[in-house]
Enzyme design. Structure first.
Site, PDB file in Angstrom:
ATOM      1  N   CYS A   1       0.835  -1.212   0.000  1.00  0.00           N
ATOM      2  CA  CYS A   1       0.000   0.000   0.000  1.00  0.00           C
ATOM      3  C   CYS A   1       0.864   1.253   0.000  1.00  0.00           C
ATOM      4  O   CYS A   1       0.529   2.248  -0.655  1.00  0.00           O
ATOM      5  CB  CYS A   1      -0.895   0.040   1.239  1.00  0.00           C
ATOM      6  SG  CYS A   1      -2.079  -1.307   1.337  1.00  0.00           S
TER       7      CYS A   1
HETATM    8  C1  BEZ Z   1       0.664  -4.626   1.875  1.00  0.00           C
HETATM    9  O1  BEZ Z   1       0.153  -3.572   1.542  1.00  0.00           O
HETATM   10  O2  BEZ Z   1       1.864  -4.825   1.773  1.00  0.00           O
HETATM   11  C2  BEZ Z   1      -0.170  -5.739   2.422  1.00  0.00           C
HETATM   12  C3  BEZ Z   1      -1.351  -5.445   3.074  1.00  0.00           C
HETATM   13  C4  BEZ Z   1      -2.089  -6.489   3.605  1.00  0.00           C
HETATM   14  C5  BEZ Z   1      -1.654  -7.795   3.464  1.00  0.00           C
HETATM   15  C6  BEZ Z   1      -0.487  -8.068   2.761  1.00  0.00           C
HETATM   16  C7  BEZ Z   1       0.263  -7.036   2.248  1.00  0.00           C
END
Ligand code: BEZ
Length: 211
Positions: free
Chosen positions: A45
């Site tokens: 994200c």
């Molecule tokens: C991420 O944004 O890296 C992420 C968010 C939730 C689960 C796995 C990865």
């Protein structure tokens, strides 16, 4: 109920990093992208928000407003935006919705319980000036989205809203387009003065009409 293409994008009131807003009022007659993030302070994200902030000029050119959502509170979003600036060099330049009670995530079907009960999937909704949903995408948490593809689709949506054309596989702005089959050859000659090539009677290509 899931949101389908052509449905009205549900309206909502939200607290965001740029103050409270009503979605339809905020959007006005623009195009909009509403996209969800599973959680604050997560790596994929973080890269996505930096990537979208870097594309602000491209969204502006397309009269498209961007709004993100994550199911964490405002103070968390604000702290996270500091990290995003550190990591990507980009200041988040669009509102981020705080949705700690998941009301908006539920309204838009962004929680897929068999993927996670607590985090949203990576949803994208492209909403037109008429507030109708024009595109939905759903990615898993583990896969970051390709925002050049989102721009490409917006180019196609905006073009095909104004002309009787469709865009072929892997089309990019400036490439030839397909004349829709509801236009007969006689009308196609009038509507597309640059001419067209009939590869098959049902597959007629013409230079992009708004170039
Ligand atoms: C991420 O944004 O890296 C992420 C968010 C939730 C689960 C796995 C990865």
């Amino acid at each position: 109920m899931s949101i389908r293409l052509g449905d009205e994008a549900p309206d909502f009131k939200a607290d965001t990093t740029q103050g409270p807003l009503d979605f339809h009022d905020w959007k006005g007659k623009s195009w909009a992208i509403l996209f969800s993030h599973p959680k604050d302070f997560t790596p994929v994200c973080t890269t996505e928000l930096g990537a979208v902030a870097a594309l602000k000029g491209e969204f502006d050119k397309r009269n498209t407003k961007v709004i993100g959502l994550s199911v964490d509170p405002i103070d968390s979003h604000v702290k996270w935006e500091g990290d995003i600036k550190d990591v990507t060099g980009q200041q988040v330049n669009f509102p981020m919705i705080a949705d700690p009670d998941r009301k908006i995530a539920d309204l838009y079907g962004m929680i897929h319980p068999n993927a996670s009960d607590t985090m949203t999937v990576r949803s994208v909704f492209v909403v037109g000036p008429d507030n109708k949903v024009k595109l939905t995408l759903t990615y898993p948490a583990s896969t970051g989205r390709n925002f050049d593809e989102v721009l490409r689709v917006i180019d196609s949506l905006q073009l095909t809203a104004g002309y009787s054309v469709a865009t072929p596989a892997d089309w990019k702005d400036g490439d030839d387009v397909i004349i829709v089959n509801s236009v007969n050859d006689e009308d196609a000659k009038k509507k597309f003065p640059k001419g067209f090539t009939a590869k098959k009677p049902y597959l007629r290509v013409t230079p992009q009409p708004n170039k």
